[in-house]
Design a protein around this motif. Structure first.
Motif, PDB file in Angstrom:
ATOM      1  N   TYR A   1      -1.392   2.005  -2.167  1.00  0.00           N
ATOM      2  CA  TYR A   1      -1.176   3.619  -1.396  1.00  0.00           C
ATOM      3  C   TYR A   1      -0.754   3.195   0.528  1.00  0.00           C
ATOM      4  O   TYR A   1      -0.128   3.329   1.036  1.00  0.00           O
ATOM      5  CB  TYR A   1      -1.333   4.692  -2.105  1.00  0.00           C
ATOM      6  CG  TYR A   1      -1.033   6.102  -0.940  1.00  0.00           C
ATOM      7  CD1 TYR A   1       0.318   6.693  -1.993  1.00  0.00           C
ATOM      8  CD2 TYR A   1      -0.751   6.457  -0.384  1.00  0.00           C
ATOM      9  CE1 TYR A   1       1.046   7.088  -1.161  1.00  0.00           C
ATOM     10  CE2 TYR A   1      -0.559   7.704   0.482  1.00  0.00           C
ATOM     11  CZ  TYR A   1       0.686   8.182  -0.693  1.00  0.00           C
ATOM     12  OH  TYR A   1       1.038   9.679  -0.399  1.00  0.00           O
TER      13      TYR A   1
ATOM     14  N   LYS B   1       1.377   0.915   2.109  1.00  0.00           N
ATOM     15  CA  LYS B   1       3.102   1.410   1.706  1.00  0.00           C
ATOM     16  C   LYS B   1       3.367   2.578   2.802  1.00  0.00           C
ATOM     17  O   LYS B   1       4.424   3.185   3.296  1.00  0.00           O
ATOM     18  CB  LYS B   1       3.093   2.421   0.172  1.00  0.00           C
ATOM     19  CG  LYS B   1       3.690   1.335  -0.772  1.00  0.00           C
ATOM     20  CD  LYS B   1       3.295   2.121  -2.292  1.00  0.00           C
ATOM     21  CE  LYS B   1       3.519   1.287  -3.502  1.00  0.00           C
ATOM     22  NZ  LYS B   1       3.042   1.816  -4.732  1.00  0.00           N
TER      23      LYS B   1
ATOM     24  N   PRO C   1       4.142  -2.825   6.558  1.00  0.00           N
ATOM     25  CA  PRO C   1       3.265  -3.033   5.374  1.00  0.00           C
ATOM     26  C   PRO C   1       2.682  -4.508   5.483  1.00  0.00           C
ATOM     27  O   PRO C   1       3.577  -5.338   6.181  1.00  0.00           O
ATOM     28  CB  PRO C   1       3.916  -2.699   3.803  1.00  0.00           C
ATOM     29  CG  PRO C   1       5.010  -1.980   4.716  1.00  0.00           C
ATOM     30  CD  PRO C   1       5.309  -2.128   6.367  1.00  0.00           C
TER      31      PRO C   1
END
Length: 222
Positions: free
Chosen positions: A101, A104, A109
């Motif tokens: 998470y 993201k 990323p």
């Protein structure tokens, strides 16, 4: 600081980094500690039941001792090991979820390139480098625990039938209280002593929160 100096709005505006994850990982540790304590209680209860049982004169010699040995193995080896296996799975999965998470949410990323390295480990190393957080030992320990987790998931913790069994000795050598031994009747398997997992849970949990905070401070999160 007096109550008059307390800034309520500042307190409310202060982010609790990785809030959901902190609850999640806390539950994993509580599950482990509660389960270990409950097994201890159940063991004492079983021994008391054996002690208060039937007249063993009608049974073969040593029958009561046999019952006590069975109880000892069940409550001191079999059940605790299953609990610790479950904790390894819950712990590593929680880290994977939190780091996935976080990745993201990152401005840049880490790409999921299939190069044989565990993706969560790769993201941990990348983010620690970006934020100058010295976490090499914690990440290496986590990577070793992932290898342990994979053996548990794919081979019930049994060494002989695990596809990557040659990688296990190096992994367990990093981790105090985790060995490859024959505690059961299945041959060598991953054996986890009581208290071996909690330090790794604490250190990895602290790292996730630190990375979250450091990335935010550096404006590396969306």
């Amino acid at each position: 600081m007096s109550i008059s100096d307390f800034d309520l709005q500042k307190f409310l505006d202060t982010p609790i980094e990785a809030f959901d994850f902190q609850f999640m990982i806390g539950d994993v540790k509580d599950f482990l500690e509660f389960s270990e304590s409950n097994i201890d209680w159940q063991y004492r209860r079983e021994l008391q039941a054996i002690s208060n049982g039937k007249d063993y004169d009608d049974f073969p010699s040593g029958y009561r001792h046999h019952l006590e040995q069975n109880a000892e193995h069940r409550f001191k080896v079999s059940l605790p090991l299953r609990v610790r296996y479950g904790a390894v799975l819950a712990f590593t999965t929680s880290i994977e979820w939190a780091i996935g998470y976080l990745n993201k949410c990152a401005v840049s990323p880490v790409p999921d390139l299939k190069d044989g390295t565990n993706f969560t480990v790769k993201v941990l190393r990348d983010f620690s480098a970006r934020t100058s957080v010295d976490a090499r030992a914690v990440i290496d320990d986590y990577e070793a625990l992932v290898q342990i987790r994979n053996c548990i998931v794919h081979s019930a913790g049994i060494v002989e039938t695990y596809r990557f069994k040659n990688d296990l000795p190096a992994a367990v050598s990093r981790l105090d209280g985790i060995t490859l031994a024959n505690w059961h009747f299945f041959g060598d398997q991953v054996c986890i002593e009581r208290g071996a997992l909690e330090p790794h849970i604490d250190r990895a949990a602290e790292l996730v929160v630190t990375l979250h905070s450091s990335l935010r401070e550096r404006r590396l999160l969306k």
